[in-house]
Each structure stands twice: as C-alpha cells, then as structure tokens.
Design an enzyme around this catalytic site. Structure first.
Site: not given
Ligand code: ITT
Length: 200
Positions: A9, A12, A69, A152, A173
């Site tokens: 991501n 992230k 995660d 979100y 943030k």
């Molecule tokens: P990786 O597993 O490849 O790291 P991913 O996006 O699938 O990427 P996650 O399974 O940890 O990662 O899902 C995290 C989700 O939660 C992310 O896609 C957002 O929808 C939400 N999320 C997490 N942190 C956030 C943040 O700081 N701001 C907004 N949404 C967030």
C-alpha cells in the site's frame, strides 16, 4: 539501520517513511526492492496478519522486516470493518466505496459514532518477533471531509480536533495517529536494544 516494510500500500509506505525517517530509521518498501508478492491476509486478527506479512517477507529477503496491519473499529458495528478495513466494500473495493459502505451501515445507528483506528506493527528478524500497538480514538463524521491521507481519513475525526484526519496536514496526523504511536514504540525498542548491546 535499514529495515524492509512488508506492504503493497503506497499510502501506508509513505506514512511509515515520513514517521520513521526523522527518527533515523531508513525504510525500504517491497517496491523499492523490486519485490512483487501478494500475501493473503487470512488471519482473524491484526496481530496474526501483521506477523504473516512480516514473516513471509523476512523469509524471502533475510532482512529485518516490519509489517503494519491496521484498520478502523466502529463501536456501533461491533468493531467492523476491523481486519476487513481494506476490503470492506467487497470484491470491487476502493477507498471511496469503503467510505460509502461505512456511512450506509451507520445510517440508522445512534450518534455519536465512536470509533478507533488501530495499528499493529510486527518486527521480525532471525531472533526477534515483536508486536507494537497504537490506537487513536475519535468519531465517524456524517460525510467525508478533506483530501489528505488515505482510506477512511475523510470520515475520521480524532478526539481533541475539529478536523478529520484528511483535513489535517500530514505533519499533524503523523504525530497523533495510531501508526505513529505504534512506530514510536518500535523505535524505542530498537534504541533500548542498541543500548544493551553497547553495554555488553
Ligand atoms: P498492506 O497489507 O499491503 O500493507 P493494506 O492496505 O491491505 O496494505 P491492511 O490490510 O493493514 O493494509 O489494511 C489497512 C486498511 O485500513 C487500509 O487499506 C485503510 O482502509 C484502513 N486504514 C489503515 N490505516 C489507515 C489510516 O491511517 N487512514 C485511513 N485508513 C486507514
């Protein structure tokens, strides 16, 4: 100190680099290393999924690895979207569809819509397997506000602020977020470890 971040991501990855860079920790994403891998997130907990991602990439690269995660937990929805945060809207999910689904699910629920973001960081090396947790509480807004950040962020108003995560500049943030809190614990762990190594 060079560490791999087991994430696909880009939003992230950007945040983790922004947070850890000034703390003296250099992060390499899978993309930076030219690694293409999809890791199925089939564990029932954040902790389990973080461990699975970190372990897979550590075994592939042999380099110290972290995985993040994370997700949003809404009280009135019994903790959903939770571990399903990234794919809440189903097959064709994207950030906007996930946000719309969340608003739809909350339509008839009494306000305020209390929620928290959680972040589980797993650090994996040959000899270490550590979990660091960060949480930030707040409320879900009635409609999206702001364009910064990702996921979100436009719907989440952290406690103590009258702006959404997406209306706050990234520098703010990244000083109050669930991710920041977990990553600071990780940094402190590394600092303590280095201190002990220098004593012995
Ligand atoms: P990786 O597993 O490849 O790291 P991913 O996006 O699938 O990427 P996650 O399974 O940890 O990662 O899902 C995290 C989700 O939660 C992310 O896609 C957002 O929808 C939400 N999320 C997490 N942190 C956030 C943040 O700081 N701001 C907004 N949404 C967030």
């Amino acid at each position: 100190m060079k560490i791999v971040l087991a994430s696909n991501n880009p939003d992230k990855v950007k945040e983790v680099k922004e947070i850890l860079g000034p703390l003296g920790i250099e992060i390499f994403s899978l993309k930076d290393l030219g690694i293409k891998i999809e890791i199925e997130e089939d564990q029932p907990t954040f902790e389990g999924n973080a461990r699975k991602k970190a372990r897979t990439v550590f075994e592939l690269t042999g380099l110290p690895t972290i995985a993040d995660d994370s997700g949003l937990m809404v009280e009135a929805l019994d903790g959903a979207p939770g571990v399903y945060s990234s794919r809440y809207a189903g097959e064709e999910h994207n950030y906007e569809k996930n946000n719309q689904k969340l608003l739809q699910e909350l339509k008839n629920k009494p306000e305020p819509h209390r929620a928290k973001f959680v972040c589980f960081i797993n650090y994996m090396t040959e000899t270490e397997d550590e979990i660091f947790i960060g949480e930030t509480s707040g409320e879900i807004l009635k409609e999206p506000r702001g364009t910064n950040g990702f996921g979100y962020d436009p719907l989440f108003k952290p406690d103590g602020f009258d702006k959404s995560y997406a209306e706050l500049p990234s520098e703010i943030k990244n000083k109050i977020s669930h991710r920041y809190k977990a990553l600071v614990k990780f940094r402190n762990y590394l600092v303590e470890k280095l201190k002990k190594q220098n004593v012995h």
